[in-house]
Motif scaffolding. Structure first.
Motif, mmCIF file in Angstrom:
data_model
loop_
_atom_site.group_PDB
_atom_site.id
_atom_site.type_symbol
_atom_site.label_atom_id
_atom_site.label_comp_id
_atom_site.label_asym_id
_atom_site.label_seq_id
_atom_site.Cartn_x
_atom_site.Cartn_y
_atom_site.Cartn_z
ATOM 1 N N LEU A 172 3.250 47.776 -6.998
ATOM 2 C CA LEU A 172 2.674 48.401 -5.885
ATOM 3 C C LEU A 172 2.457 47.300 -4.716
ATOM 4 C CD1 LEU A 172 -0.118 50.824 -7.665
ATOM 5 C CD2 LEU A 172 1.927 51.503 -6.455
ATOM 6 N N ALA A 173 2.306 46.120 -4.940
ATOM 7 C CA ALA A 173 2.033 45.202 -4.166
ATOM 8 C C ALA A 173 3.047 45.088 -2.664
ATOM 9 C CB ALA A 173 1.927 43.756 -4.663
ATOM 10 N N LEU A 174 4.384 45.483 -2.900
ATOM 11 C CA LEU A 174 5.361 45.478 -1.797
ATOM 12 C C LEU A 174 5.235 46.960 -1.066
ATOM 13 C CD1 LEU A 174 8.107 43.338 -3.420
ATOM 14 C CD2 LEU A 174 6.159 42.528 -1.814
ATOM 15 N N ASP A 175 4.310 47.870 -1.623
ATOM 16 C CA ASP A 175 4.072 49.026 -0.799
ATOM 17 C C ASP A 175 5.786 49.996 -1.002
ATOM 18 O OD1 ASP A 175 1.814 48.509 0.178
ATOM 19 O OD2 ASP A 175 2.666 47.397 1.781
ATOM 20 N N PRO A 176 6.159 50.215 -2.416
ATOM 21 C CA PRO A 176 7.205 50.801 -2.578
ATOM 22 C C PRO A 176 7.110 52.231 -2.176
ATOM 23 C CG PRO A 176 6.196 50.601 -4.552
ATOM 24 C CD PRO A 176 5.274 49.875 -3.373
ATOM 25 N N LYS A 177 8.309 52.972 -2.010
ATOM 26 C CA LYS A 177 8.374 54.207 -1.564
ATOM 27 C C LYS A 177 8.501 55.139 -3.037
ATOM 28 C CE LYS A 177 10.358 53.510 2.827
ATOM 29 N NZ LYS A 177 11.893 53.712 3.539
ATOM 30 N N VAL A 178 8.967 54.636 -3.958
ATOM 31 C CA VAL A 178 8.856 55.008 -5.220
ATOM 32 C C VAL A 178 8.681 54.226 -6.450
ATOM 33 C CG1 VAL A 178 11.547 54.760 -5.323
ATOM 34 C CG2 VAL A 178 10.294 56.540 -6.838
ATOM 35 N N MET A 179 7.793 54.631 -7.361
ATOM 36 C CA MET A 179 7.736 53.864 -8.442
ATOM 37 C C MET A 179 8.581 54.344 -9.754
ATOM 38 S SD MET A 179 5.401 51.448 -8.172
ATOM 39 C CE MET A 179 4.520 51.156 -9.566
ATOM 40 N N LEU A 180 9.091 53.401 -10.496
ATOM 41 C CA LEU A 180 9.871 53.757 -11.593
ATOM 42 C C LEU A 180 9.194 53.107 -12.965
ATOM 43 C CD1 LEU A 180 13.664 52.807 -10.458
ATOM 44 C CD2 LEU A 180 12.287 54.849 -10.044
ATOM 45 N N PHE A 181 9.015 53.986 -13.741
ATOM 46 C CA PHE A 181 8.117 53.470 -14.969
ATOM 47 C C PHE A 181 9.040 53.716 -16.267
ATOM 48 C CE2 PHE A 181 4.903 54.572 -12.285
ATOM 49 C CZ PHE A 181 3.868 53.823 -12.356
ATOM 50 N N ASP A 182 9.451 52.682 -17.109
ATOM 51 C CA ASP A 182 10.264 52.760 -18.119
ATOM 52 C C ASP A 182 9.515 52.662 -19.438
ATOM 53 O OD1 ASP A 182 12.300 52.698 -20.056
ATOM 54 O OD2 ASP A 182 13.456 50.783 -19.533
ATOM 55 N N GLU A 183 8.844 53.785 -19.998
ATOM 56 C CA GLU A 183 8.227 53.934 -21.058
ATOM 57 C C GLU A 183 6.956 52.741 -21.044
ATOM 58 O OE1 GLU A 183 9.950 54.500 -24.903
ATOM 59 O OE2 GLU A 183 11.548 55.484 -24.155
ATOM 60 N N PRO A 184 6.207 52.781 -20.020
ATOM 61 C CA PRO A 184 5.129 51.857 -20.007
ATOM 62 C C PRO A 184 3.939 51.770 -20.956
ATOM 63 C CG PRO A 184 4.645 53.708 -18.530
ATOM 64 C CD PRO A 184 5.977 54.180 -19.042
ATOM 65 N N THR A 185 3.906 52.952 -21.759
ATOM 66 C CA THR A 185 2.920 52.756 -22.766
ATOM 67 C C THR A 185 3.537 52.455 -24.247
ATOM 68 O OG1 THR A 185 2.907 55.094 -23.037
ATOM 69 C CG2 THR A 185 1.448 54.269 -21.599
ATOM 70 N N SER A 186 4.855 52.426 -24.613
ATOM 71 C CA SER A 186 5.346 52.411 -25.653
ATOM 72 C C SER A 186 5.032 51.094 -26.598
ATOM 73 C CB SER A 186 6.843 52.359 -25.403
ATOM 74 O OG SER A 186 7.351 51.156 -24.747
ATOM 75 N N SER A 187 4.640 49.943 -26.138
ATOM 76 C CA SER A 187 4.367 48.760 -26.899
ATOM 77 C C SER A 187 2.755 48.754 -26.997
ATOM 78 C CB SER A 187 4.760 47.553 -25.907
ATOM 79 O OG SER A 187 4.234 47.595 -24.663
ATOM 80 N N LEU A 188 2.240 49.913 -26.310
ATOM 81 C CA LEU A 188 0.663 49.886 -26.565
ATOM 82 C C LEU A 188 0.193 50.826 -27.628
ATOM 83 C CD1 LEU A 188 -0.294 49.968 -22.684
ATOM 84 C CD2 LEU A 188 -0.116 47.805 -24.092
ATOM 85 N N ASP A 189 -1.023 50.280 -28.139
ATOM 86 C CA ASP A 189 -1.743 51.314 -29.257
ATOM 87 C C ASP A 189 -2.324 52.408 -28.327
ATOM 88 O OD1 ASP A 189 -4.490 50.968 -28.320
ATOM 89 O OD2 ASP A 189 -4.489 49.018 -29.382
ATOM 90 N N PRO A 190 -2.593 53.675 -28.880
ATOM 91 C CA PRO A 190 -3.023 54.971 -28.269
ATOM 92 C C PRO A 190 -4.187 54.512 -27.252
ATOM 93 C CG PRO A 190 -2.516 55.519 -30.268
ATOM 94 C CD PRO A 190 -2.347 53.958 -30.126
ATOM 95 N N GLU A 191 -5.260 53.803 -27.603
ATOM 96 C CA GLU A 191 -6.240 53.717 -26.795
ATOM 97 C C GLU A 191 -6.027 52.820 -25.420
ATOM 98 O OE1 GLU A 191 -10.893 52.270 -27.029
ATOM 99 O OE2 GLU A 191 -9.648 52.220 -28.711
ATOM 100 N N LEU A 192 -5.247 51.898 -25.514
ATOM 101 C CA LEU A 192 -4.787 51.239 -24.517
ATOM 102 C C LEU A 192 -3.968 51.929 -23.700
ATOM 103 C CD1 LEU A 192 -4.356 47.592 -25.897
ATOM 104 C CD2 LEU A 192 -6.498 48.416 -24.881
ATOM 105 N N GLY A 193 -2.984 52.652 -24.318
ATOM 106 C CA GLY A 193 -2.164 53.339 -23.438
ATOM 107 C C GLY A 193 -2.811 54.367 -22.647
ATOM 108 N N LEU A 194 -3.706 54.844 -22.966
ATOM 109 C CA LEU A 194 -4.672 55.873 -22.244
ATOM 110 C C LEU A 194 -5.246 55.257 -20.789
ATOM 111 C CD1 LEU A 194 -6.933 57.644 -24.852
ATOM 112 C CD2 LEU A 194 -4.808 58.726 -23.310
ATOM 113 N N GLU A 195 -5.351 53.976 -20.836
ATOM 114 C CA GLU A 195 -5.814 53.199 -19.696
ATOM 115 C C GLU A 195 -4.673 53.219 -18.672
ATOM 116 O OE1 GLU A 195 -6.717 49.359 -20.609
ATOM 117 O OE2 GLU A 195 -8.544 49.525 -22.042
ATOM 118 N N VAL A 196 -3.537 52.967 -19.149
ATOM 119 C CA VAL A 196 -2.123 52.780 -18.440
ATOM 120 C C VAL A 196 -2.227 54.404 -17.704
ATOM 121 C CG1 VAL A 196 0.028 52.458 -18.108
ATOM 122 C CG2 VAL A 196 -1.470 50.742 -19.516
ATOM 123 N N LEU A 197 -2.082 55.209 -18.612
ATOM 124 C CA LEU A 197 -1.774 56.706 -18.100
ATOM 125 C C LEU A 197 -2.772 57.252 -17.008
ATOM 126 C CD1 LEU A 197 -0.772 58.483 -21.381
ATOM 127 C CD2 LEU A 197 0.719 57.884 -19.646
#
Length: 264
Positions: A172-197
């Protein structure tokens, strides 16, 4: 009449899609990963991309920001036009990369730098901000993702969910116009994944344009505006999220969702 015409022109401008893919193909040797993808994404839209492994979802994201240049086809982002097979100017490529933030499955943070430096570095090198300006912006973003207290720690002292939130702040630091997320929670356990979601949900609520490759079906149905289903390198179905998730039309989509539901 002139005011009315001006209003009409403004409405047309607002209706113009932010991202357009026209017949995008990606091949690796004789293997075709993407087969003629046509896609439009409007500003403020959150699109979830779902589908079986190997369907080309991640490759599609990497083509949009030209980490993987398409084999053929055209990609347009907010007036920047990149056509496969033609020389791409450094200026256009830099504008495209500046306009697109990307968050990967792995965090890709620099382990020898503090969380603050991880977020500030690209601002100094790409955006030309001073270190003071970059650090101020970084602290704003770290506060936004709930990690201001981790600014001077090293990434390895942070949990997986915290590291992924740092990666989101960096994107986000470069103020993008669009954000792409490639399975950002796939390597996290469910509880940590909820933080990201939760952070991603806040971005969606704030109007950030987002394309999210995800295996989180609840996110796809409840947060995204549009769901796109891919299989075998093509788009098999696309539409309003609740409609696609609850009443899919295509048999391939039904089969995929049945398999997902059986696992959960």
């Amino acid at each position: 009449m002139q005011a009315e015409a001006a209003g009409t022109d403004a409405g047309r401008a607002e209706a113009r899609p932010l991202i357009v893919l026209d017949k995008v193909v990606k091949r690796y040797g004789t293997h075709t990963v993407l087969s003629g993808i046509d896609l439009e994404v409007h500003a403020g839209n959150v699109m979830a991309i779902i589908g079986p492994s190997g369907s080309g979802k991640s490759t599609l994201l990497r083509c949009i920001n030209y980490l993987e240049p398409p084999s053929s086809g055209t990609i347009m982002l907010d007036g920047i036009r990149l056509e496969a097979g033609r020389a791409t100017s450094r200026k256009d490529l830099a504008l495209l990369r500046r306009s697109v933030g990307m968050v990967f499955q792995s965090f890709n943070l620099f382990p020898h730098m503090s969380v603050l430096r991880n977020v500030s570095l690209a601002q100094e090198r790409v955006a030309g901000r001073s270190r003071k300006e970059a650090d101020e912006r970084s602290m704003q973003l770290l506060s936004r993702v709930g990690l201001a207290d981790k600014a001077h720690q090293y990434p390895l002292r942070c949990s997986g969910g915290q590291q992924q939130r740092v990666a989101i702040a960096r994107a986000l630091a470069l103020d993008p116009k669009v954000m792409l997320f490639d399975e950002p929670t796939s390597s996290l356990d469910p509880e940590l994944g909820l933080e990201v979601l939760a952070v991603m949900r806040e971005l969606a609520d704030d109007g950030m344009t987002m394309i999210v490759v995800t295996h989180e079906m609840r996110f796809a149905e409840n947060v995204s505006d549009t769901v796109l289903v891919m299989a075998d390198g093509i788009i098999v179905e696309q539409g309003p999220s609740a409609e696609v998730m609850r009443n899919p039309r295509q048999e391939r989509t039904k089969r995929f969702l049945r398999a997902v539901n059986d696992r959960t």
